[in-house]
Write an enzyme that holds these catalytic residues in place. Structure first.
Site, PDB file in Angstrom:
ATOM      1  N   TYR A  77       3.947   0.186   4.673  1.00 41.09           N
ATOM      2  CA  TYR A  77       4.622  -0.947   5.323  1.00 41.09           C
ATOM      3  C   TYR A  77       3.772  -2.220   5.268  1.00 41.09           C
ATOM      4  O   TYR A  77       3.761  -3.004   6.208  1.00 41.09           O
ATOM      5  CB  TYR A  77       4.962  -0.638   6.791  1.00 41.09           C
ATOM      6  CG  TYR A  77       5.436   0.765   7.088  1.00 41.09           C
ATOM      7  CD1 TYR A  77       6.608   1.259   6.506  1.00 41.09           C
ATOM      8  CD2 TYR A  77       4.740   1.599   7.954  1.00 41.09           C
ATOM      9  CE1 TYR A  77       7.062   2.539   6.789  1.00 41.09           C
ATOM     10  CE2 TYR A  77       5.187   2.885   8.242  1.00 41.09           C
ATOM     11  CZ  TYR A  77       6.345   3.346   7.659  1.00 41.09           C
ATOM     12  OH  TYR A  77       6.800   4.607   7.939  1.00 41.09           O
ATOM     13  N   HIS A  78       3.088  -2.457   4.143  1.00 42.31           N
ATOM     14  CA  HIS A  78       2.130  -3.564   4.063  1.00 42.31           C
ATOM     15  C   HIS A  78       2.504  -4.580   2.992  1.00 42.31           C
ATOM     16  O   HIS A  78       1.656  -5.040   2.228  1.00 42.31           O
ATOM     17  CB  HIS A  78       0.723  -3.016   3.792  1.00 42.31           C
ATOM     18  CG  HIS A  78       0.156  -2.214   4.915  1.00 42.31           C
ATOM     19  ND1 HIS A  78      -0.947  -1.414   4.794  1.00 42.31           N
ATOM     20  CD2 HIS A  78       0.556  -2.098   6.218  1.00 42.31           C
ATOM     21  CE1 HIS A  78      -1.210  -0.827   5.950  1.00 42.31           C
ATOM     22  NE2 HIS A  78      -0.310  -1.232   6.826  1.00 42.31           N
ATOM     23  N   GLU A  79       3.764  -4.965   2.921  1.00 42.67           N
ATOM     24  CA  GLU A  79       4.190  -5.927   1.899  1.00 42.67           C
ATOM     25  C   GLU A  79       3.547  -7.298   2.142  1.00 42.67           C
ATOM     26  O   GLU A  79       3.542  -7.794   3.280  1.00 42.67           O
ATOM     27  CB  GLU A  79       5.721  -6.063   1.899  1.00 42.67           C
ATOM     28  CG  GLU A  79       6.447  -4.832   1.403  1.00 42.67           C
ATOM     29  CD  GLU A  79       6.607  -3.749   2.453  1.00 42.67           C
ATOM     30  OE1 GLU A  79       6.923  -2.600   2.076  1.00 42.67           O
ATOM     31  OE2 GLU A  79       6.401  -4.027   3.651  1.00 42.67           O
ATOM     32  N   HIS A 110       0.839  -1.195   0.000  1.00 44.85           N
ATOM     33  CA  HIS A 110       0.000   0.000   0.000  1.00 44.85           C
ATOM     34  C   HIS A 110       0.877   1.249   0.000  1.00 44.85           C
ATOM     35  O   HIS A 110       1.936   1.281   0.646  1.00 44.85           O
ATOM     36  CB  HIS A 110      -0.904   0.028   1.233  1.00 44.85           C
ATOM     37  CG  HIS A 110      -1.949  -1.029   1.243  1.00 44.85           C
ATOM     38  ND1 HIS A 110      -2.430  -1.595   2.412  1.00 44.85           N
ATOM     39  CD2 HIS A 110      -2.624  -1.638   0.230  1.00 44.85           C
ATOM     40  CE1 HIS A 110      -3.354  -2.488   2.107  1.00 44.85           C
ATOM     41  NE2 HIS A 110      -3.481  -2.538   0.798  1.00 44.85           N
TER      42      HIS A 110
END
Length: 619
Positions: free
Chosen positions: A551-553, A318
């Site tokens: 920070y949504h890998e 994101h």
């Protein structure tokens, strides 16, 4: 269990990574005293400051607790230092749940139904909801006014603390009011319908208990550390999953890790190895172990034992764009925040107190009073859980559909940061030069400035990135290509979400907010005057220059491509992956709650396969 199996280097299950999912798996499996589990973690125990939500930014760029990765942002990142995007990942027990901003967001029910419809059997909303509620210990909001909770789908009594922060910041409450005035009603974004296409706005539910962080280390692992059947090995970098070629194909038999002194140790798994190293670390470990695309592995000198072209691919993340506004009478100042953090946050060279506490004896009355107030506030937080230290300042959110696609879920999220942060945080943590981003950085980011940041965020990106090996050495950070905006659809949605964020700001209560702060070079390039409505072209340029990762890998070992629906690695017996990397696609919101759910479900799947029933199971 045989004497051989009880040896110090032999376990029923080895879990690689003590993070958001791995800590859950190890804790749940060892509820059964007959199950021997080794949890192997590259970092150590979280530092004390990790417990304080307000100290969250200090955890990034600390090599003791953050992997400090960066990635190629593709079609974004033009204005970032060296054109690189930060990719912080927790390097400690609790993983990124010990590092994140603590937003507790499960995702839209349609996310999980979409997974199931695409072949992930057992991962529909009805299937996963019991795992969310089993983890959760939701504390009713105090006061209850202004926060909607769908009680029938929340849990109490679970290990994971979930609460709404107290006290509530003015900026967060006014954001929710502004969203309502703009047509997004107040509701429970973790509820059953999330308000349909219109969406919902709310103060954040957070993974906190009594004003302190509730990571998976705090909630699940720390209470289990005394179990004799749980061995936790920290500061241990796993180099390889050991694979044996037998008559029935490949089987995982254990792991090899290196310790802080450079020594190497091998552990053996009697039943299986579970890789829970995260969306960056899990594909890296599979690749180092010889599972992945043949040609890529050969290029770095790794023998391919199982060709799978999907390992490390399909990376989703994101992006949000910081939209900064002057907010007099609304935002928190950095001076207020620093005082709330306690005297150490006020010490030289950045603050007015002496660097050495021993020099406090001769403080003039003004500084002595400042120190006393800092002590009072941090003590109040430590003893009651109340006060500014209980907030990460990422405090409110809205979810909705843009109508541009992905009708099964919400494709848009807008967050609110109740302060402007410091020049050093912008420069180092966000990799943004304040002088380039703010028309007047000294005013916008002074210690007494009142600035809020609104964060529009498309949450169903179509673009995909990848993780590749830089070399065959585990110590070399992997190559991370984030590939943002590769699909033009994502740019279209981003501009639409930015427009909706500006509509919310236009409906701000009271005296409202000041004009959007547009980076000077972009204002000149687009002929923009302060206070004017920005053009679509300017908004897109702003996103391509200054959009930041949320920070949504996820999705680099996704179900259906790398693992099956029970998280077993395709083509390898005795090996699973269980973390955010297995998501078929990213959920429409912050990813940590769904990752914890994956850990809960993985523990049940493992227990069922080997008849290792823990104390609490679903179904």
């Amino acid at each position: 269990m045989s004497d051989e199996a009880a040896a110090a280097d032999r376990f029923d299950v080895i879990v690689v990574g003590g993070g958001s999912a791995g800590a859950v798996i190890a804790a749940r499996l060892t509820e059964n005293p007959d199950v021997r589990v080794a949890l192997v973690e590259a970092g150590g125990t979280p530092p004390d400051r990790a417990a304080m939500p307000a100290a969250v930014a200090s955890l990034q760029l600390d090599p003791d607790v953050d992997w400090m990765y960066t990635g190629d942002p593709g079609g974004a990142g033009k204005g970032l230092t060296d054109g690189r995007m930060m990719v912080p990942r927790g390097k400690m027990l609790g993983g990124s749940s010990s590092l994140n901003y603590m937003a507790y967001v499960r995702g839209h029910p349609g996310d999980f139904d979409g997974w199931a419809a695409d072949g992930a059997k057992g991962w529909s909303y009805d299937d996963v909801l019991p795992y969310f509620t089993r983890s959760e210990d939701l504390v009713p909001p105090d006061p209850p006014e202004g926060v909607v909770i769908d009680d029938e789908v929340h849990g109490t009594g679970g290990p994971l603390g979930v609460s709404v922060r107290s006290p509530r910041t003015v900026a967060a409450e006014q954001f929710v009011q502004a969203a309502e005035a703009a047509g997004i009603p107040n509701g429970d974004y973790n509820g059953r319908d999330r308000g349909g296409p219109t969406g919902v706005a709310s103060l954040f539910q957070t993974t906190t208990r009594n004003g302190q962080r509730s990571s998976t280390y705090d909630a699940f692992l720390a209470p289990a550390m005394g179990r004799t059947n749980l061995t936790v090995i920290t500061h241990a970098q796993v180099e390889q999953v050991l694979l044996d070629q037998g008559p029935n194909g490949l089987r995982a038999t254990g792991i090899r890790y290196s310790d802080a002194d450079g020594g190497t140790t091998t552990l053996h798994a009697e039943r299986e190895v579970v890789v829970s190293a995260g969306a960056i670390g899990s594909p890296q470990l599979l690749l180092l172990s010889g599972i992945g695309p043949t040609a890529e592995l050969a290029a770095v000198g790794v023998e391919c034992l199982l060709d799978n072209p999907h390992v490390g691919k399909h990376l989703k993340d994101h992006l949000h764009v910081p939209l900064a506004f002057p907010a007099p009478g609304v935002a928190l100042t950095m001076t207020e925040i620093a005082i709330a953090l306690g005297p150490d946050a006020l010490r030289a060279p950045a603050g007015p107190l002496p660097a050495d506490p021993a020099d406090d004896a001769g403080l003039p009355p003004e500084l002595a009073g400042l120190k006393a107030e800092a002590v009072r506030q941090v003590t109040e937080w430590a003893t009651t859980g109340k006060g500014l230290p209980s907030s990460s300042f990422y405090d409110a959110v809205a979810f909705f559909s843009t109508g541009l696609g992905d009708p099964h879920t919400h494709d848009a999220q807008i967050g609110l940061l109740a302060c402007g942060y410091t020049p050093d945080i912008w420069r180092h943590v966000f990799r943004v030069d304040p002088a380039a981003f703010f028309p007047d950085p000294e005013s916008a980011l002074s210690p007494t400035a009142q600035t809020v940041v609104v964060l529009p965020n498309p949450v169903q990106p179509h673009s995909e990135g990848e993780v590749r090996l830089a070399s065959s050495d585990v110590a070399d950070a992997p190559v991370i290509d984030l590939n943002y905006f590769a699909d033009p659809h994502d740019v279209t949605v981003m501009v639409a979400v930015m427009r909706r964020a500006l509509e919310i700001v236009d409906h701000w209560p009271g005296d409202g907010l000041g004009a959007l702060m547009v980076p000077p070079a972009l204002a000149v390039a687009h002929g923009h005057q302060a206070g004017e409505a920005p053009s679509d072209a300017l908004l897109e340029d702003l996103a391509r220059h200054y959009a930041l990762t949320v920070y949504h890998e996820t999705s680099t070992c996704r179900i259906g491509s790398v693992v099956d629906a029970e998280l077993r690695v395709l083509g390898v017996a005795g090996l699973r992956v269980a973390d955010a990397s297995v998501m078929p696609t990213v959920v429409s919101g912050n990813t940590n709650a769904a990752t914890i759910m994956i850990g809960e479900r993985a523990a049940d799947l493992i227990a069922a396969d080997h008849r290792l029933t823990p104390d609490s199971t679903v179904g």
